[in-house]
Design an enzyme around this catalytic site. Structure first.
Site, PDB file in Angstrom:
ATOM      1  CB  CYS A 181      -2.628   1.381  -2.553  1.00 59.12           C
ATOM      2  SG  CYS A 181      -2.795   2.842  -3.066  1.00 59.12           S
ATOM      3  CD  GLU A 236      -2.782   8.695   7.155  1.00 59.95           C
ATOM      4  OE1 GLU A 236      -2.110   9.565   7.477  1.00 59.95           O
ATOM      5  OE2 GLU A 236      -2.661   7.823   6.149  1.00 59.95           O
ATOM      6  CG  HIS A 270      -6.901   6.140   4.701  1.00 60.40           C
ATOM      7  ND1 HIS A 270      -6.232   5.445   3.930  1.00 60.40           N
ATOM      8  CD2 HIS A 270      -6.340   6.854   5.486  1.00 60.40           C
ATOM      9  CE1 HIS A 270      -4.871   5.818   4.240  1.00 60.40           C
ATOM     10  NE2 HIS A 270      -4.811   6.674   4.961  1.00 60.40           N
ATOM     11  CB  CYS A 318     -10.099   5.270  -0.269  1.00 69.78           C
ATOM     12  SG  CYS A 318      -8.615   6.124   0.626  1.00 69.78           S
ATOM     13  CG  ASP A 361      -1.918   1.343   1.431  1.00 72.98           C
ATOM     14  OD1 ASP A 361      -2.530   1.378   0.201  1.00 72.98           O
ATOM     15  OD2 ASP A 361      -1.793   1.978   2.471  1.00 72.98           O
ATOM     16  CB  SER A 362       0.382   4.823  -0.795  1.00 75.20           C
ATOM     17  OG  SER A 362      -1.102   4.930  -0.093  1.00 75.20           O
TER      18      SER A 362
HETATM   19  N1  DGL Z   1      -4.203   4.008  -0.184  1.00 74.57           N
HETATM   20  C1  DGL Z   1      -4.748   5.004  -0.813  1.00 74.57           C
HETATM   21  C2  DGL Z   1      -5.653   4.249  -1.713  1.00 74.57           C
HETATM   22  O1  DGL Z   1      -6.559   3.432  -1.279  1.00 74.57           O
HETATM   23  C3  DGL Z   1      -5.111   6.289   0.118  1.00 74.57           C
HETATM   24  C4  DGL Z   1      -4.073   7.093   0.539  1.00 74.57           C
HETATM   25  C5  DGL Z   1      -3.068   7.674  -0.493  1.00 74.57           C
HETATM   26  O2  DGL Z   1      -3.501   8.812  -1.235  1.00 74.57           O
HETATM   27  O3  DGL Z   1      -1.878   7.103  -0.828  1.00 74.57           O
HETATM   28  O4  DGL Z   1      -6.230   4.979  -2.577  1.00 74.57           O
END
Ligand code: DGL
Length: 277
Positions: free
Chosen positions: A78, A158, A194, A192, A15-16
């Site tokens: 991600c 977050e 989050h 997403c 993931d990012s």
């Molecule tokens: N993990 C990213 C997503 O699911 C969200 C956070 C980011 O912008 O890196 O798109």
């Protein structure tokens, strides 16, 4: 290595940043005996505001790191990376690569009764129209989608601001914007990593604005089912089904990782290794 010799290897997930722990949480529930190696690219997060070219480059770095560590399948947790990089990753790797968009799109098509589906995500995911493309293909054009970027949900999650006035007003604002473009929506994809943390406020706000309950689709949970099927079909399930799978976490920057990570994972993180990719 023959494919079934790989069955004892971990599942690789990237993931990012920390958001992908929501996908790991779903995976650990669905496939408790599997080992997982997680890579969070915390030094280069966010991906949602970056160009497709940059996200593809970062995704390839992450995938090569995990592949070299020894994994049996690669999960792109991600949404933004899944939206931009799935094709590039599938041509670069000789193992199954599973993103979260296709499983989420499939679940949305099954859930909708009136064929009107909203998709919320980062700007990158929404602008890619990746969910829209898959939903249209899966439903043979019968399901209509509208996308909306909801960037403020990321810092709220977050910070652990999951309930109360600020998340409530933010969710109401976004649901009003969606209502303006898709007034009869009955299903909403949380596109997403989050957003599942905020599902309670999103649920309340969508019921209030749309005047009826809206089915929320958690792409991470949908993906965990698909990953389970792929492991089974390919003989890649861990042979010892009684064992408790181990989670190993690697990040490209360790700052604040324990607290935020645990919020997303829902359990202690264990050891975290800082790596370069
Ligand atoms: N993990 C990213 C997503 O699911 C969200 C956070 C980011 O912008 O890196 O798109």
């Amino acid at each position: 290595m023959a494919e079934n010799d790989r069955s004892s290897l971990p599942i690789g997930v990237f993931d990012s940043g920390v958001g992908g722990f929501t996908v790991v949480r779903a995976l650990r529930r669905k496939l408790p005996s599997e080992d997982i190696i997680y890579l969070g690219d915390t030094a280069r997060v966010p991906y949602g505001t970056k160009s497709p070219e940059t996200v593809i480059r970062y995704s390839l770095n992450n995938a090569r790191f995990l592949h070299a560590a020894g994994i049996k399948v690669l999960v792109v947790a991600c949404n933004t990376a899944s939206a931009h990089s799935i094709k590039a990753l599938r041509s670069a790797l000789d193992i199954p690569v599973i993103g979260v968009i296709e499983p989420g799109a499939r679940a949305a098509c099954s859930a909708t009764k009136n064929g009107l589906v909203g998709v919320i995500g980062t700007r990158g995911t929404v602008e890619s129209r990746s969910y829209a493309h898959h939903i249209s293909e899966i439903s043979a054009g019968k399901v209509t989608t509208q996308g909306l970027a909801c960037p403020l949900f990321v810092p709220l999650a977050e910070e652990g601001w999951l309930s109360g006035e600020v998340p409530r007003l933010t969710a109401l604002h976004y649901m009003q914007a969606l209502h303006a473009i898709l007034p009869d929506m009955d299903t909403l994809v949380l596109g997403c990593t989050h957003y599942p943390l905020l599902s309670a406020v999103i649920n309340e706000a969508s019921s209030e604005i749309f005047g009826h309950s809206v089915s929320l689709i958690d792409s991470g949970v949908s993906s965990s089912y698909v990953i389970g099927e792929i492991l089974k079909d390919r003989g890649l399930e861990n042979p010892d089904s009684e064992r408790k799978g181990v989670l190993k976490t690697c990040v490209t920057d360790t700052s604040h990782i324990e607290t935020v990570g645990e919020l997303f994972l829902g359990e202690p993180l264990g050891t975290v290794e800082r790596v370069d990719v």
